[in-house]
Design a protein around this motif. Structure first.
Motif, PDB file in Angstrom:
ATOM      1  N   ALA A 101      50.791  36.311  33.938  1.00 52.61           N
ATOM      2  CA  ALA A 101      49.857  35.413  34.629  1.00 52.61           C
ATOM      3  C   ALA A 101      49.202  36.101  35.822  1.00 52.61           C
ATOM      4  CB  ALA A 101      50.553  34.127  35.057  1.00 52.61           C
ATOM      5  N   GLU A 102      48.646  37.304  35.565  1.00 53.91           N
ATOM      6  CA  GLU A 102      47.950  38.024  36.633  1.00 53.91           C
ATOM      7  C   GLU A 102      46.736  38.758  36.069  1.00 53.91           C
ATOM      8  OE1 GLU A 102      50.076  41.274  38.468  1.00 53.91           O
ATOM      9  OE2 GLU A 102      51.052  41.798  36.600  1.00 53.91           O
ATOM     10  N   GLU A 103      45.736  38.926  36.948  1.00 57.65           N
ATOM     11  CA  GLU A 103      44.545  39.679  36.580  1.00 57.65           C
ATOM     12  C   GLU A 103      44.769  41.156  36.854  1.00 57.65           C
ATOM     13  OE1 GLU A 103      40.912  38.320  38.353  1.00 57.65           O
ATOM     14  OE2 GLU A 103      41.103  36.327  37.469  1.00 57.65           O
ATOM     15  N   MET A 104      44.176  41.989  36.007  1.00 53.76           N
ATOM     16  CA  MET A 104      44.281  43.433  36.165  1.00 53.76           C
ATOM     17  C   MET A 104      42.920  44.053  35.900  1.00 53.76           C
ATOM     18  SD  MET A 104      47.756  43.839  33.935  1.00 53.76           S
ATOM     19  CE  MET A 104      48.287  45.435  34.501  1.00 53.76           C
ATOM     20  N   ASP A 105      42.648  45.156  36.601  1.00 56.28           N
ATOM     21  CA  ASP A 105      41.411  45.911  36.384  1.00 56.28           C
ATOM     22  C   ASP A 105      41.748  47.278  35.819  1.00 56.28           C
ATOM     23  OD1 ASP A 105      39.211  44.280  37.333  1.00 56.28           O
ATOM     24  OD2 ASP A 105      40.136  44.448  39.311  1.00 56.28           O
ATOM     25  N   PHE A 106      40.992  47.706  34.824  1.00 53.75           N
ATOM     26  CA  PHE A 106      41.145  49.029  34.241  1.00 53.75           C
ATOM     27  C   PHE A 106      39.778  49.684  34.140  1.00 53.75           C
ATOM     28  CE2 PHE A 106      44.526  46.660  31.779  1.00 53.75           C
ATOM     29  CZ  PHE A 106      45.618  47.240  32.409  1.00 53.75           C
ATOM     30  N   LYS A 107      39.765  50.975  34.271  1.00 53.56           N
ATOM     31  CA  LYS A 107      38.590  51.761  33.918  1.00 53.56           C
ATOM     32  C   LYS A 107      38.998  52.541  32.675  1.00 53.56           C
ATOM     33  CE  LYS A 107      35.505  55.404  35.387  1.00 53.56           C
ATOM     34  NZ  LYS A 107      35.228  56.466  36.350  1.00 53.56           N
ATOM     35  N   ILE A 108      38.234  52.409  31.603  1.00 51.98           N
ATOM     36  CA  ILE A 108      38.545  53.106  30.361  1.00 51.98           C
ATOM     37  C   ILE A 108      37.888  54.483  30.421  1.00 51.98           C
ATOM     38  CG2 ILE A 108      38.463  53.040  27.841  1.00 51.98           C
ATOM     39  CD1 ILE A 108      39.922  50.610  28.979  1.00 51.98           C
ATOM     40  N   GLY A 119      44.334  53.146  38.095  1.00 58.87           N
ATOM     41  CA  GLY A 119      43.734  52.154  37.206  1.00 58.87           C
ATOM     42  C   GLY A 119      42.828  52.739  36.142  1.00 58.87           C
ATOM     43  N   ARG A 120      42.906  54.068  35.934  1.00 60.34           N
ATOM     44  CA  ARG A 120      42.091  54.735  34.907  1.00 60.34           C
ATOM     45  C   ARG A 120      42.980  54.980  33.690  1.00 60.34           C
ATOM     46  NH1 ARG A 120      40.292  58.889  39.093  1.00 60.34           N
ATOM     47  NH2 ARG A 120      41.379  60.266  37.673  1.00 60.34           N
TER      48      ARG A 120
END
Length: 161
Positions: A101-108, A119-120
């Motif tokens: 139940a959490e938001e996450m950011d990724f760079k592909i 986060g890459r």
């Protein structure tokens, strides 16, 4: 056998080119000076500074060779041309982890640029591979070592937005 293409973002390409330039122009010169100074101390057979400098020189030359090979096989993703309808290399993705139940950011990014602490994530990683081609609203099952994790895709952006 053809060598594997190294997929890079423009920022990654620039980073590796800068590192290569630094190694060739500055580090080589610096290490040559260290070797010269160590030679001037006399007997090389028991000269720890000389041995350390030669080891450093070997490491630098190996890294130069590695970078030249990486850049020779580089394929650059133009982030401004990335299609934002679906996830692809060069996108920043916001997902919602349904289990935690959490938001996450990724760079592909390509595998050579991957750094999970920043986060890459690699397009070849389980998460990256599962996200590629997905759209906003899709729920993605990711097989990991700890079991299946579900992410809901919330947003797809260009990295430089």
């Amino acid at each position: 056998m053809a060598e594997k293409k190294n997929i890079l973002t423009y920022a990654g390409l620039k980073q590796y080119e800068d590192e290569l330039h630094n190694l060739k122009v500055f580090k080589r010169q610096e290490i040559a000076q260290k070797i010269k100074e160590a030679r001037e101390q006399g007997d090389l057979s028991e000269n720890a500074e000389y041995d350390a400098a030669k080891d450093e020189q070997r490491d630098i030359e190996l890294r130069i060779e590695e970078l030249e090979k990486l850049l020779r096989n580089a394929e650059v993703v133009v982030e401004d041309e990335v299609d934002l309808d679906k996830i692809s290399i060069g996108c920043r993705v916001k997902v919602y982890d349904l289990d935690e139940a959490e938001e996450m950011d990724f760079k592909i990014v390509g595998s050579t640029e991957a750094n999970s602490l920043q986060g890459r994530i690699s397009n070849e990683s389980p998460v990256g591979r599962a996200l590629l081609g997905k759209r906003v609203g899709d729920v993605v099952d990711v097989e990991t070592q700890v079991g299946v994790i579900q992410y809901k895709v919330l947003d797809i952006q260009r990295v430089n937005d």
